[in-house]
Design an enzyme around this catalytic site. Sequence first.
Site: not given
Ligand code: PLP
Length: 355
Positions: A100, A167, A191
């Site tokens: 990511w 993020d 999540k």
């Molecule tokens: C799941 C995840 C993403 C991707 O998220 P999307 O909503 O599918 O774009 C990005 N960063 C982290 C840390 C993730 O766990």
Amino acid sequence: MKHNFGAGPCILPKEVFEQASQAVIDFNGTGLSILEISHRSKEFEEVVVETEQLVRELLNVPSGYSILFLQGGASQQFAMVPMNLLPADGKAAYLDTGVWATKAAKEAKRVGQVEIVASSSDQNYNYIPKLYTIPTDAAYFHYTSNNTIYGTEVFDRPATQVPVVVDMSSDILSRNINIADYDLIYAGAQKNMGPAGVTLVIIKDELFGKSGRTNPMIFDYEAHAKAGSMYNTPPVFSIYVSMLNLRWLKAKGGIDVIEQENIIKARTLYDEIDRNPFFRGTAAVEDRSRMNVTFVMENAELEAEFLALAKERNLIGIKGHRSVGGFRASIYNALTISSINALVDTMREFEERKK
Ligand SMILES: *Cc1c(COP(=O)(O)O)cnc(C)c1O
């Protein structure tokens, strides 16, 4: 009963599912489904206001920050961050701790200049680099606080004077953080906050217009902030279910309470991984995530057999990501200690059978 260890979309509390299903039939006694009401209705405006209020309260968000509910997932934020924060003649600093983080940096490179300050790709991202220098002239520093795939987590904000962008898709709302330490936080809801379809952004208002670029309005943070996340039709149902989940978290006692539970859950599972001679954790011990627990078997040939037993015991979603292999138990806020115990019991049962 199924124990869902899926990485995302993932488990939410049962009562949230029940309340959400009720609202699909009749939203708040309006005689209308949450799926058909106008996003401009008073009833739905109250939902957005309450959701924002709950985020502010639970995370103790100080004034001077806007809370946005956007679409496009964390992946859209990979692009929106540089579009809004990276000037044409500037550069951005990124810490590379996994897929990511790499994707975020790649997207930023399409917008401007990027410097990768450190990477743990040399060991398949099983640790968090600690020694690196963040250039003082960087427009911002970006990192991923929880590496969902590899099971590593950054608990302390790296020291730097430049704006910090994080993020937090997979550890938002799982532990206390001091929002004032950060300039922009984003998180795909699926999540730990709610269902897929909505993305939380917490942004310091000072950052609006920082890049000097003229972006399409739909990718402009300030446009969304000014419109109260109603620049266009928001993901009505995803926001509603997030609100229900935030209410659940508040009723439970908030972040302090969930953080203690998460610590106990993670410790219980890591203790078994460390004790059980058949299993081994993959992440560096000091960087172990409280949200995604990655582990393999000492004898990889037994993995299919353990997975079959896990399935028999109603343990769902523990197969590891293809880039790490083995197993991954995602143990987000809504996953209960009884599900952790079910997994630990199954690991012990396997040990008994095999020894
Ligand atoms: C799941 C995840 C993403 C991707 O998220 P999307 O909503 O599918 O774009 C990005 N960063 C982290 C840390 C993730 O766990």
